[in-house]
Scaffold this motif. Sequence first.
Motif: not given
Length: 282
Positions: A166-172, A189-197, A214-218
């Motif tokens: 997700i941190h590779l995307f450049h905009s919200t 009811g499915g699960l969305f999981v992950g990790a990003h900067v 670099k765009q960082y999402i809050g």
Amino acid sequence: MKYASVIGDSIIRFYADYVGIKDRNELTTHLKRVQALLNENNQTYRCIDEFKFAYSRMCDRFFYPGLIEIGKTSSPLLIDLGCCAGVDLRKLMLDGYPVKSLVGVDLSARYIECGYELCRDKDKLPIRFLAGDIFDESFLSLHGQNNNNLNIYRHKASVVHAGSLIHLFHSTQRISQFLQRVCCMLLKGGLFVGAHVASNRTTSVYRPSRGHTKQYIGIDTFRSLLESHDFSNIEIQTSPRLSLEEEEEIDDISIFWVSFSAVYNPPSLKPLSPTVHTTIED
């Protein structure tokens, strides 16, 4: 980060037991060779520079035990988006996740091939990998207009994982478009999981080491985006991220790793049925 600081005993055991490389010097040579192959893809990523492709990071996330439990259900399909060399999927397999219910997806077919080279298992690994761009309608259609590539898994996944993606995307806006596509794959009811900067607030930071902004999402923005796409039961955990030496601290911006899980609860889909068995057919 130096090679020795990330290649610990558990990783050495993985390569000894699964890959068959028992000598540490041979392992070092092997990992550096695969790193060079990955870098031939004309795209530089910090995770490759720091050998993070060589081991599973998913298994250390708070949501990982829950994934193993989902693997014991009748609908265990798990799709790993941005799987790179696919070590997370191999770890899931070794921890008992049904292998025919694992799907790896990456933009780069080369990364997938490098995963086979890394683990020396191309002729024996039954995990299915797909190479393609999930923003390409021919690969994953928002409207279900074809029945190939990722479209065969529309609303069939109990889990979608997005690690270091997700941190590779450049905009919200792009993140929102990505979430639309995640929703295309999940059961209700499915699960969305992950990790990003992420950062303490949505902002853009110039990175001298890379020569671009670099765009960082809050974290609050990310939570709001999940909610706007019908995700609930959102859990977010943060951990420190060390900045590159050449990156300076900027005002009140804090950059960290986010691990998350969220349940997909749209109003119009049928809920996950315990009688449905979703596996990958050969």
